[in-house]
Write a protein that holds these residues in place. Structure first.
Motif, PDB file in Angstrom:
ATOM      1  N   TRP A 136      40.467 -14.019  38.544  1.00 26.01           N
ATOM      2  CA  TRP A 136      39.641 -13.090  37.748  1.00 26.01           C
ATOM      3  C   TRP A 136      38.404 -13.815  37.226  1.00 26.01           C
ATOM      4  O   TRP A 136      37.324 -13.225  37.111  1.00 26.01           O
ATOM      5  CB  TRP A 136      40.425 -12.458  36.599  1.00 26.01           C
ATOM      6  CG  TRP A 136      41.694 -11.806  37.065  1.00 26.01           C
ATOM      7  CD1 TRP A 136      42.951 -12.122  36.662  1.00 26.01           C
ATOM      8  CD2 TRP A 136      41.846 -10.779  38.062  1.00 26.01           C
ATOM      9  NE1 TRP A 136      43.867 -11.350  37.337  1.00 26.01           N
ATOM     10  CE2 TRP A 136      43.221 -10.522  38.196  1.00 26.01           C
ATOM     11  CE3 TRP A 136      40.944 -10.058  38.855  1.00 26.01           C
ATOM     12  CZ2 TRP A 136      43.735  -9.577  39.075  1.00 26.01           C
ATOM     13  CZ3 TRP A 136      41.450  -9.104  39.727  1.00 26.01           C
ATOM     14  CH2 TRP A 136      42.819  -8.873  39.829  1.00 26.01           C
ATOM     15  N   PHE A 149      36.072  -6.964  45.640  1.00 24.93           N
ATOM     16  CA  PHE A 149      37.476  -6.815  45.262  1.00 24.93           C
ATOM     17  C   PHE A 149      37.728  -5.398  44.733  1.00 24.93           C
ATOM     18  O   PHE A 149      38.706  -4.745  45.103  1.00 24.93           O
ATOM     19  CB  PHE A 149      37.885  -7.860  44.217  1.00 24.93           C
ATOM     20  CG  PHE A 149      39.323  -7.704  43.800  1.00 24.93           C
ATOM     21  CD1 PHE A 149      40.342  -8.112  44.637  1.00 24.93           C
ATOM     22  CD2 PHE A 149      39.656  -7.110  42.598  1.00 24.93           C
ATOM     23  CE1 PHE A 149      41.680  -7.938  44.288  1.00 24.93           C
ATOM     24  CE2 PHE A 149      40.978  -6.919  42.234  1.00 24.93           C
ATOM     25  CZ  PHE A 149      41.994  -7.342  43.084  1.00 24.93           C
ATOM     26  N   MET A 153      40.246  -2.692  46.346  1.00 25.82           N
ATOM     27  CA  MET A 153      41.320  -2.015  45.607  1.00 25.82           C
ATOM     28  C   MET A 153      41.175  -0.500  45.733  1.00 25.82           C
ATOM     29  O   MET A 153      42.142   0.233  45.863  1.00 25.82           O
ATOM     30  CB  MET A 153      41.292  -2.422  44.128  1.00 25.82           C
ATOM     31  CG  MET A 153      41.744  -3.831  43.858  1.00 25.82           C
ATOM     32  SD  MET A 153      43.433  -4.139  44.449  1.00 25.82           S
ATOM     33  CE  MET A 153      43.161  -5.005  45.954  1.00 25.82           C
ATOM     34  N   HIS A 185      38.951   4.841  40.057  1.00 25.34           N
ATOM     35  CA  HIS A 185      39.172   5.870  41.084  1.00 25.34           C
ATOM     36  C   HIS A 185      40.382   6.758  40.775  1.00 25.34           C
ATOM     37  O   HIS A 185      40.354   7.946  41.040  1.00 25.34           O
ATOM     38  CB  HIS A 185      39.304   5.227  42.472  1.00 25.34           C
ATOM     39  CG  HIS A 185      39.895   3.852  42.448  1.00 25.34           C
ATOM     40  ND1 HIS A 185      39.122   2.732  42.213  1.00 25.34           N
ATOM     41  CD2 HIS A 185      41.147   3.414  42.586  1.00 25.34           C
ATOM     42  CE1 HIS A 185      39.916   1.666  42.230  1.00 25.34           C
ATOM     43  NE2 HIS A 185      41.139   2.051  42.454  1.00 25.34           N
ATOM     44  N   ASP A 203      39.181  -2.293  31.802  1.00 24.52           N
ATOM     45  CA  ASP A 203      39.178  -3.408  32.768  1.00 24.52           C
ATOM     46  C   ASP A 203      38.337  -4.533  32.187  1.00 24.52           C
ATOM     47  O   ASP A 203      37.801  -4.408  31.074  1.00 24.52           O
ATOM     48  CB  ASP A 203      38.670  -2.966  34.154  1.00 24.52           C
ATOM     49  CG  ASP A 203      39.322  -3.779  35.282  1.00 24.52           C
ATOM     50  OD1 ASP A 203      39.010  -4.986  35.407  1.00 24.52           O
ATOM     51  OD2 ASP A 203      40.152  -3.228  36.029  1.00 24.52           O
ATOM     52  N   ASP A 232      40.337  -6.967  27.050  1.00 28.09           N
ATOM     53  CA  ASP A 232      41.456  -7.759  27.547  1.00 28.09           C
ATOM     54  C   ASP A 232      42.758  -7.025  27.223  1.00 28.09           C
ATOM     55  O   ASP A 232      43.124  -6.875  26.056  1.00 28.09           O
ATOM     56  CB  ASP A 232      41.431  -9.136  26.858  1.00 28.09           C
ATOM     57  CG  ASP A 232      42.564 -10.033  27.334  1.00 28.09           C
ATOM     58  OD1 ASP A 232      43.420  -9.565  28.120  1.00 28.09           O
ATOM     59  OD2 ASP A 232      42.592 -11.202  26.917  1.00 28.09           O
ATOM     60  N   LEU A 247      49.143  -1.382  40.485  1.00 26.35           N
ATOM     61  CA  LEU A 247      48.952  -2.728  41.051  1.00 26.35           C
ATOM     62  C   LEU A 247      48.445  -3.701  39.986  1.00 26.35           C
ATOM     63  O   LEU A 247      47.552  -4.502  40.232  1.00 26.35           O
ATOM     64  CB  LEU A 247      47.990  -2.672  42.253  1.00 26.35           C
ATOM     65  CG  LEU A 247      48.467  -1.814  43.423  1.00 26.35           C
ATOM     66  CD1 LEU A 247      47.437  -1.756  44.527  1.00 26.35           C
ATOM     67  CD2 LEU A 247      49.796  -2.321  43.982  1.00 26.35           C
ATOM     68  N   TRP A 252      51.217 -10.463  37.316  1.00 25.53           N
ATOM     69  CA  TRP A 252      51.517 -11.309  36.147  1.00 25.53           C
ATOM     70  C   TRP A 252      52.985 -11.702  36.070  1.00 25.53           C
ATOM     71  O   TRP A 252      53.851 -11.012  36.599  1.00 25.53           O
ATOM     72  CB  TRP A 252      51.099 -10.559  34.863  1.00 25.53           C
ATOM     73  CG  TRP A 252      49.654 -10.154  34.917  1.00 25.53           C
ATOM     74  CD1 TRP A 252      49.170  -8.920  35.244  1.00 25.53           C
ATOM     75  CD2 TRP A 252      48.514 -10.992  34.700  1.00 25.53           C
ATOM     76  NE1 TRP A 252      47.796  -8.940  35.226  1.00 25.53           N
ATOM     77  CE2 TRP A 252      47.362 -10.197  34.896  1.00 25.53           C
ATOM     78  CE3 TRP A 252      48.355 -12.328  34.354  1.00 25.53           C
ATOM     79  CZ2 TRP A 252      46.071 -10.697  34.769  1.00 25.53           C
ATOM     80  CZ3 TRP A 252      47.065 -12.840  34.210  1.00 25.53           C
ATOM     81  CH2 TRP A 252      45.946 -12.024  34.425  1.00 25.53           C
TER      82      TRP A 252
END
Ligand SMILES: C[S@@+](CC[C@H](N)C(=O)[O-])C[C@H]1O[C@@H](n2cnc3c(N)ncnc32)[C@H](O)[C@@H]1O
Length: 344
Positions: A136, A149, A153, A185, A203, A232, A247, A252
């Motif tokens: 990230w 990216f 996705m 999306h 995000d 965050d 996803l 994590w």
């Protein structure tokens, strides 16, 4: 296993799979499927000399010949290569495009996979060793990777998105928060489907301007009902009565997932729901779920994440005060499922 095919042939096909993957990725990054779709069958010479493809003509001709042998392009006796259903999904305007995913598979992800042996030995992901920083952070430092990216996705989402729209009824919900929602999306389609619904996309801050720029042509009513927030998710999440994470959990480790699920629990309005869309692996002893099991290796190498069995899902949900109410497979690219829950 087909008894007609010798085991060594099957294993050789599997090994060559890595070369096929890299070849498809490379021709896709050169936009060759798009050029052939747009201009009709082309020779390697036409592609390099007329359309400006940056490649050695003779090498390109050999690469396209290999692609045609696996059904990506037709090949005629004049050395011209034409479109096929397989090359079509590698084009930008295909309604089921996997172009951006194909590009990223053979790009940064290929680089990260070079760390596979070290990941296996050490039990640690290898993105930092391969790219110099965590993924990230790498995206934030490289705007093109971030945009690619996000687009990958989005492209990956086409099938799973349909599954969520089909199986998740939000007619009684007021506000859905798509945590780690990428370009938004999924939130966008939910808000489109339910005219009363408000959507929030959370995000990382650098992705938000790109995401916002993607929806500028949407009708005003849709734009008015979608809010993008940079932040965050491990610190806090916005209040909502439905949380969706597609996803995200698989990126994590358990401790981070439990923190994230607790954040959603703390901010949940009313008797809402949590909806995670990710793989649910079969239990040990069941050899199905190939795509998700290899995606699990991708997570192992690239981030501190993993794909989880139902038992492992139950563990992280329960540790954060949730209980699973249903697991609905949606048969998308990786065989993912909708893991829905309520407060326990
Ligand atoms: C695998 S992508 C999934 C994107 C989207 N949900 C989808 O299904 O297409 C994971 C997302 O989590 C976001 N993300 C990573 N760390 C985050 C953080 N600490 N807070 C918020 N979002 C984060 C990434 O930027 C990325 O968009």
């Amino acid at each position: 296993m087909n008894p007609e095919v010798a085991p060594q042939e099957i294993v050789m096909q599997m090994l060559v799979g890595a070369w096929v993957s890299q070849t498809i990725s490379t021709i896709t990054r050169l936009d060759i499927p798009d050029l052939i779709k747009c201009h009709g069958p082309q020779s390697a010479m036409q592609l390099t000399q007329v359309h400006g493809v940056k490649a050695d003509t003779e090498f390109l001709s050999r690469v396209l010949r290999a692609c045609a042998s696996v059904g990506v392009f037709t090949e005629d006796a004049d050395g011209k290569f034409g479109a096929t259903p397989l090359s079509d999904v590698l084009t930008l305007d295909s309604s089921v495009s996997v172009k951006k995913l194909a590009e990223i598979f053979g790009g940064t992800w290929w680089q990260i996979w070079a760390g596979f042996p070290d990941a296996l030995t050490t039990g640690q992901p290898q993105t930092k060793n391969q790219l110099g920083m965590e993924y990230w952070d790498y995206c934030q430092a490289n705007p093109k990777e971030m945009a690619d990216f996000g687009a990958a996705m989005q492209s990956n989402s086409l099938n799973s998105l349909r599954g969520v729209l089909k199986h998740c009824d939000l007619s009684e919900s007021k506000k859905v928060a798509d945590i780690g929602g990428g370009f938004g999306h999924l939130a966008l389609e939910l808000v489109r489907k339910y005219p009363h619904l408000h959507g929030i996309v959370l995000d990382i801050p650098d992705l938000i301007p790109i995401a916002k720029s993607k929806i500028v042509n949407e009708p005003e009513d849709i734009i008015d009902r979608i809010q993008f927030i940079g932040g965050d998710m491990f610190e806090d999440v916005p209040a909502a009565d439905v949380y969706i994470m597609k996803l995200v959990i698989h990126d994590w480790d358990d401790a981070k997932c439990i923190q994230l699920l607790k954040n959603c629990h703390a901010r949940m309005e009313g008797n809402g729901r949590i909806i995670c869309v990710d793989a649910v692996l079969p239990p040990i002893g069941n050899v199905s779920g190939t795509a998700a099991k290899f995606l699990d290796i991708n997570m192992m190498i690239s981030c501190p994440g993993k794909e989880r069995t139902e038992e492992q899902w139950q563990y992280i949900y329960s540790q954060a005060g949730w209980k699973i109410t249903s697991i609905q497979p949606i048969y998308d690219n990786y065989g993912t499922s909708i893991v829905e829950g309520i407060k326990s």
